[in-house]
Design a protein around this motif. Structure first.
Motif, PDB file in Angstrom:
ATOM      1  N   GLN A 124       0.834  -1.205   0.000  1.00 55.59           N
ATOM      2  CA  GLN A 124       0.000   0.000   0.000  1.00 55.59           C
ATOM      3  C   GLN A 124       0.873   1.261   0.000  1.00 55.59           C
ATOM      4  OE1 GLN A 124      -2.817  -0.175   3.246  1.00 55.59           O
ATOM      5  NE2 GLN A 124      -3.715  -2.110   2.514  1.00 55.59           N
ATOM      6  N   MET A 125       1.957   1.215   0.767  1.00 58.75           N
ATOM      7  CA  MET A 125       2.854   2.369   0.786  1.00 58.75           C
ATOM      8  C   MET A 125       3.449   2.642  -0.593  1.00 58.75           C
ATOM      9  SD  MET A 125       5.013   1.945   4.316  1.00 58.75           S
ATOM     10  CE  MET A 125       6.128   3.241   3.779  1.00 58.75           C
ATOM     11  N   ASP A 126       3.644   1.600  -1.320  1.00 59.58           N
ATOM     12  CA  ASP A 126       4.267   1.759  -2.636  1.00 59.58           C
ATOM     13  C   ASP A 126       3.345   2.472  -3.622  1.00 59.58           C
ATOM     14  OD1 ASP A 126       6.531   1.184  -4.390  1.00 59.58           O
ATOM     15  OD2 ASP A 126       5.140  -0.153  -5.436  1.00 59.58           O
ATOM     16  N   THR A 127       2.058   2.501  -3.290  1.00 57.17           N
ATOM     17  CA  THR A 127       1.097   3.149  -4.209  1.00 57.17           C
ATOM     18  C   THR A 127       1.121   4.660  -4.064  1.00 57.17           C
ATOM     19  OG1 THR A 127      -0.681   2.922  -2.582  1.00 57.17           O
ATOM     20  CG2 THR A 127      -0.387   1.134  -4.172  1.00 57.17           C
ATOM     21  N   TYR A 128       1.743   5.165  -2.984  1.00 56.48           N
ATOM     22  CA  TYR A 128       1.761   6.605  -2.748  1.00 56.48           C
ATOM     23  C   TYR A 128       3.072   7.187  -3.284  1.00 56.48           C
ATOM     24  CZ  TYR A 128      -2.235   6.037   0.364  1.00 56.48           C
ATOM     25  OH  TYR A 128      -3.462   5.735   0.876  1.00 56.48           O
ATOM     26  N   ASP A 129       2.891   8.206  -4.079  1.00 57.40           N
ATOM     27  CA  ASP A 129       4.085   8.908  -4.544  1.00 57.40           C
ATOM     28  C   ASP A 129       4.427  10.083  -3.627  1.00 57.40           C
ATOM     29  OD1 ASP A 129       4.354   7.227  -6.708  1.00 57.40           O
ATOM     30  OD2 ASP A 129       3.002   8.444  -7.967  1.00 57.40           O
ATOM     31  N   ASP A 130       3.405  10.578  -2.952  1.00 61.85           N
ATOM     32  CA  ASP A 130       3.605  11.704  -2.051  1.00 61.85           C
ATOM     33  C   ASP A 130       3.856  11.160  -0.655  1.00 61.85           C
ATOM     34  OD1 ASP A 130       3.781  14.069  -0.773  1.00 61.85           O
ATOM     35  OD2 ASP A 130       1.630  14.590  -0.991  1.00 61.85           O
ATOM     36  N   THR A 131       5.080  11.336  -0.195  1.00 65.81           N
ATOM     37  CA  THR A 131       5.433  10.802   1.127  1.00 65.81           C
ATOM     38  C   THR A 131       4.932  11.690   2.253  1.00 65.81           C
ATOM     39  OG1 THR A 131       7.553  11.963   1.012  1.00 65.81           O
ATOM     40  CG2 THR A 131       7.505   9.673   0.241  1.00 65.81           C
ATOM     41  N   ASN A 132       4.366  12.862   1.910  1.00 60.18           N
ATOM     42  CA  ASN A 132       3.831  13.738   2.953  1.00 60.18           C
ATOM     43  C   ASN A 132       2.350  13.470   3.217  1.00 60.18           C
ATOM     44  OD1 ASN A 132       6.263  15.138   3.355  1.00 60.18           O
ATOM     45  ND2 ASN A 132       5.877  16.390   1.528  1.00 60.18           N
ATOM     46  N   GLU A 135      -2.067   9.316   5.001  1.00 64.21           N
ATOM     47  CA  GLU A 135      -2.246   7.857   4.918  1.00 64.21           C
ATOM     48  C   GLU A 135      -0.891   7.168   4.774  1.00 64.21           C
ATOM     49  OE1 GLU A 135      -4.852   6.057   5.344  1.00 64.21           O
ATOM     50  OE2 GLU A 135      -6.162   7.786   5.665  1.00 64.21           O
ATOM     51  N   TYR A 136      -0.057   7.768   3.992  1.00 66.36           N
ATOM     52  CA  TYR A 136       1.294   7.202   3.818  1.00 66.36           C
ATOM     53  C   TYR A 136       2.042   7.201   5.164  1.00 66.36           C
ATOM     54  CZ  TYR A 136       6.114   6.678   2.268  1.00 66.36           C
ATOM     55  OH  TYR A 136       7.410   6.244   2.117  1.00 66.36           O
ATOM     56  N   TYR A 137       1.850   8.252   5.926  1.00 61.00           N
ATOM     57  CA  TYR A 137       2.523   8.356   7.218  1.00 61.00           C
ATOM     58  C   TYR A 137       2.023   7.279   8.179  1.00 61.00           C
ATOM     59  CZ  TYR A 137       4.120  10.315  11.618  1.00 61.00           C
ATOM     60  OH  TYR A 137       4.699  10.483  12.869  1.00 61.00           O
ATOM     61  N   ASN A 138       0.685   7.021   8.147  1.00 60.34           N
ATOM     62  CA  ASN A 138       0.134   5.958   9.004  1.00 60.34           C
ATOM     63  C   ASN A 138       0.692   4.587   8.623  1.00 60.34           C
ATOM     64  OD1 ASN A 138      -1.421   7.690  10.566  1.00 60.34           O
ATOM     65  ND2 ASN A 138      -3.203   7.554   9.206  1.00 60.34           N
ATOM     66  N   LEU A 139       0.776   4.352   7.305  1.00 60.71           N
ATOM     67  CA  LEU A 139       1.329   3.059   6.855  1.00 60.71           C
ATOM     68  C   LEU A 139       2.803   2.916   7.280  1.00 60.71           C
ATOM     69  CD1 LEU A 139      -0.226   2.890   3.265  1.00 60.71           C
ATOM     70  CD2 LEU A 139      -0.922   1.587   5.290  1.00 60.71           C
ATOM     71  N   LYS A 140       3.516   4.019   7.171  1.00 58.61           N
ATOM     72  CA  LYS A 140       4.929   3.968   7.568  1.00 58.61           C
ATOM     73  C   LYS A 140       5.062   3.711   9.073  1.00 58.61           C
ATOM     74  CE  LYS A 140       9.190   6.645   7.468  1.00 58.61           C
ATOM     75  NZ  LYS A 140       9.837   7.925   7.117  1.00 58.61           N
ATOM     76  N   SER A 141       4.129   4.295   9.853  1.00 61.45           N
ATOM     77  CA  SER A 141       4.161   4.066  11.301  1.00 61.45           C
ATOM     78  C   SER A 141       3.908   2.612  11.631  1.00 61.45           C
ATOM     79  CB  SER A 141       3.123   4.963  11.994  1.00 61.45           C
ATOM     80  OG  SER A 141       3.443   6.327  11.803  1.00 61.45           O
ATOM     81  N   THR A 142       3.044   1.994  10.843  1.00 61.12           N
ATOM     82  CA  THR A 142       2.781   0.558  11.078  1.00 61.12           C
ATOM     83  C   THR A 142       4.053  -0.272  10.878  1.00 61.12           C
ATOM     84  OG1 THR A 142       0.487   0.856  10.350  1.00 61.12           O
ATOM     85  CG2 THR A 142       1.368  -1.388  10.379  1.00 61.12           C
ATOM     86  N   ILE A 143       4.771   0.045   9.788  1.00 61.65           N
ATOM     87  CA  ILE A 143       6.037  -0.682   9.531  1.00 61.65           C
ATOM     88  C   ILE A 143       7.044  -0.373  10.633  1.00 61.65           C
ATOM     89  CG2 ILE A 143       7.950  -0.950   7.915  1.00 61.65           C
ATOM     90  CD1 ILE A 143       5.334  -2.164   6.955  1.00 61.65           C
ATOM     91  N   ASP A 144       7.068   0.892  11.027  1.00 62.51           N
ATOM     92  CA  ASP A 144       8.012   1.295  12.067  1.00 62.51           C
ATOM     93  C   ASP A 144       7.711   0.581  13.386  1.00 62.51           C
ATOM     94  OD1 ASP A 144      10.096   2.596  13.218  1.00 62.51           O
ATOM     95  OD2 ASP A 144       8.963   4.426  13.652  1.00 62.51           O
ATOM     96  N   ASP A 145       6.438   0.417  13.697  1.00 62.91           N
ATOM     97  CA  ASP A 145       6.057  -0.292  14.923  1.00 62.91           C
ATOM     98  C   ASP A 145       6.479  -1.763  14.879  1.00 62.91           C
ATOM     99  OD1 ASP A 145       4.993   2.025  15.914  1.00 62.91           O
ATOM    100  OD2 ASP A 145       2.925   1.550  15.306  1.00 62.91           O
ATOM    101  N   ALA A 146       6.336  -2.364  13.686  1.00 62.30           N
ATOM    102  CA  ALA A 146       6.737  -3.778  13.558  1.00 62.30           C
ATOM    103  C   ALA A 146       8.237  -3.947  13.814  1.00 62.30           C
ATOM    104  CB  ALA A 146       6.364  -4.300  12.175  1.00 62.30           C
TER     105      ALA A 146
END
Length: 708
Positions: A124-132, A135-146
């Motif tokens: 899902q993160m790969d579908t976002y081109d805008d890193t700001n 939703e992208y930030y929430n997905l990144k937080s999920t990976i960061d939590d893992a």
């Protein structure tokens, strides 16, 4: 006729006077000589005592030095081999431990991938081109939590997930500038490497290049949703310090990890990380050690990584304890020297010196001193028996010499009396000549002189019988001495034979001990095989324990079995060590027995040589006694001839007496009787000369012997 008788009388008187003057011996003054012994002609360096002492000392010193030097070098080699083998096992077991540790960290990467929605979140993160984007930030937080969840479990590990396409990074720890990571050399090499795992190695300041302590890292290439990711696992050095803190080489050498380029990945000294290792490790080799610059280097490749575990130690450090063996060897050499001196002194005192003393006494006896006696006759061994026989032999010879000297003196006295008789006979012949002129008036005087001659003849007969009986006794005693000498030779021959038999038995015993020594060496070989099997069993139990640990709950039963196998291996090794200790004791006893047997062999040889020398001396004494017995037989024959002459003289005196009684009627026969008397007198003079010559020879022979 009167003048003719007077001329014969003068000649007879002159002849008897000459005989009497020749037979008269000068008076001897008795002087008491000091009793001395002549030393042997054997020099000190060639004496039996010196040879025994030198032989024992040289044999003991050479044997102890050989054993000590060999023990020192062999112990050095054994310790080096044993320590090398132990360190090899240590490095191999540490390698297994490293593999087990690294597989655990690789399994954690797998756990992350298997976490719920991890792959979906990345897609899902790969579908976002805008890193700001929020939703992208929430997905990144999920990976960061893992990732953070893993680091919370193990605080010594940091995880970094790198998107190699978009070159962005998610970290479980502090925020790091992405450009710093993507510009590093190890990342460039990782991008060019298609392998699943890339072993980054040691980093002096970690992934962030801002840490105070070095770290160890490796990267795992991931394929998620058709995109390439790189999971970097960064481990603190404390992970390896705790794992290898008990692994040492020598007293202070610690373990290190190096990569395929021979750079240090991990070291207890943080300054060495990322620096080249001092020794080149061969990448393909059958052994686990090498020697470089007198340094032993141990290494083992990791099966889970492309790293190597290495450790090094100086060869001198491994064998420094053998210096004690060197000092112990020196102590044993000094102790062996002292003991050998004591043993050699005892042997010289109990064997060599008594034999040397008897040899000196025999030399003195050979020179004629029969007063010497051995003072070791109270001993109960062969030397005591030899001493007793020697004393008995000299005692018999001395007694015989005394009797011979007494008989010789009696012969001289008889010769003196014979001279007196000859003088008297000369006077009688003169009186017979005068009686021819005055037959009637001198018949009574001639009868008196004839009676005197008859008495003197009886006295000569008695003395001659005494000399004859003394010579017979001397001859019997000489034969008895010869028989004792032969008996002594037979005893000595038995001693030589028994000593040679003992020497042969000793050599046979040495051969048997050599065979026993070879058998103990074969036992050593079997024990080395059993030791190797016990070590392999121990390693097998360790591997089984590791596998059981990996299996978790399912491997607990197998872990119990592995632990029992390890205990059984330990008990086997203890039993083998005990057997080795017992076998070493047997070997030491065998070696000591062999040394004692080798020491006894030269002693038996020396005894045989000394006994043969004694046999030669006794042979010389026997030959001298045989010659002396022959001289006594000659004296006996001369005395027998003197007895015959004395009987003729007695018969002549009886005839003179008869002639004196019938002188008035047979005066014409006086001349014939006088001539017959002169012939008898001449025979008596010749016999007296022979007796004097034999007496002088006997006196000269007796002067060679000294008696009490």
């Amino acid at each position: 006729m009167k003048k003719k008788f007077q001329r014969w009388g003068n000649k007879a008187k002159q002849g008897w006077s000459t005989f009497s003057s020749k037979l008269r011996l000068p008076k001897k003054t008795k002087t008491k000589k000091k009793r001395t012994f002549k030393n042997s002609n054997v020099s000190k360096k060639d004496s039996l005592s010196t040879k025994i002492l030198v032989s024992i000392l040289s044999t003991v010193m050479l044997s102890v030095l050989a054993v000590g030097i060999a023990s020192y070098f062999i112990s050095n080699q054994i310790i080096e081999d044993k320590v090398t083998e132990a360190q090899e096992q240590t490095i191999i077991q540490s390698g297994d431990k490293l593999d087990y540790l690294m597989k655990q960290y690789k399994d954690r990467v797998t756990e992350i991938l298997m976490a719920d929605n991890f792959s979906n979140t990345l897609n899902q993160m790969d579908t976002y081109d805008d890193t700001n984007n929020f939703e992208y930030y929430n997905l990144k937080s999920t990976i960061d939590d893992a990732l953070t969840q893993i680091t919370m479990i193990d605080s010594n590990v940091d995880l970094y997930l790198l998107d190699t396409d978009k070159e962005f990074m998610i970290s479980s720890t502090e925020t790091i500038e992405e450009s710093t990571v993507f510009e590093t050399e190890w990342y460039q090499e990782t991008a060019e490497n298609d392998a699943g795992t890339y072993w980054i190695g040691g980093l002096k300041q970690g992934i962030s290049t801002r840490k105070d302590d070095p770290t160890v890292a490796f990267g795992q290439n991931l394929k998620i949703g058709g995109k390439d990711y790189l999971m970097v696992v960064e481990m603190q050095t404390i992970v390896f310090e705790e794992a290898f803190q008990d692994v040492t080489f020598g007293e202070s050498g610690l373990i290190r990890m190096i990569d395929a380029n021979n750079n240090i990945v991990f070291s207890f000294d943080s300054d060495e990380v990322a620096e080249p290792y001092s020794y080149d490790i061969p990448k393909e080799a059958d052994s686990n050690n090498l020697v470089s610059d007198n340094q032993l280097v141990f290494y083992t490749p990791s099966e889970a990584t492309d790293w190597y575990l290495v450790g090094d130690v100086s060869k001198q450090e491994l064998t420094k304890d053998t210096t004690n063996i060197f000092y112990i060897t020196l102590g044993i050499v000094l102790l062996a020297l002292i003991i050998s001196i004591i043993i050699a002194g005892s042997i010289v005192k109990n064997i060599a010196k008594p034999i040397d003393r008897i040899s000196h006494l025999m030399s003195s006896a050979k020179q004629g001193d029969l007063t010497v006696r051995s003072d070791v006759s109270k001993r109960k061994d062969e030397i005591g028996e030899l001493s007793t026989s020697f004393n008995a032999m000299l005692g018999n010879i001395s007694t015989m010499m005394k009797q011979t000297r007494l008989s010789a003196n009696q012969v001289l006295d008889a010769a003196s009396e014979l001279a007196t008789v000859s003088n008297t006979q000369s006077q009688s012949a003169k009186e017979v000549a005068l009686a021819s002129e005055e037959i009637a008036s001198g018949a009574t005087g001639l009868t008196d002189e004839a009676e005197k001659g008859n008495n003197l003849a009886a006295s000569i007969h008695d003395e001659t019988e005494t000399v004859y009986q003394n010579n017979i006794e001397m001859e019997q005693q000489a034969v008895a001495v010869l028989e004792h000498s032969h008996s002594g030779l037979e005893k000595l021959n038995e001693l030589v034979t028994q000593t040679r038999d003992s020497e042969e038995m000793t050599e046979a015993l040495v051969s048997k001990v050599d065979i026993l020594q070879q058998s103990t060496e074969q036992i050593y070989q079997v024990m080395e095989m059993l030791t190797s099997i016990a070590q392999q069993t121990n390693l097998l139990s360790l591997n089984a324990a590791i596998e059981a640990a990996r299996a978790g709950e399912a491997g607990k039963g197998f872990a119990v079995v592995a632990d029992e196998i390890r205990k059984l291996s330990t008990q086997s090794k203890d039993s083998i060590d005990k057997v080795e200790e017992i076998t070493s004791g047997i070997v030491n006893e065998v070696n000591e027995t062999l040394q004692l047997l080798e020491l006894s062999t030269p002693r038996f040889r020396a005894q045989v040589t000394q006994a043969e020398d004694t046999q030669s001396i006794l042979n010389d004494v026997g030959e001298n006694m045989g010659s002396f017995a022959g001289k006594i037989q000659q004296v006996t024959a001369s005395v027998q001839q003197l007895r015959d002459s004395q009987e003729v003289l007695t018969s002549t005196i009886h005839q003179v007496s008869a002639t004196a009684e019938e002188s008035s009627a047979i005066s014409e026969e006086v001349s014939a009787t006088t001539e017959e008397q002169l012939r008898v007198s001449e025979s008596l003079v010749i016999t007296s000369d022979e007796l004097k010559q034999l007496s002088e020879e006997l006196q000269e022979m007796m002067k060679q012997f000294k008696v009490d």
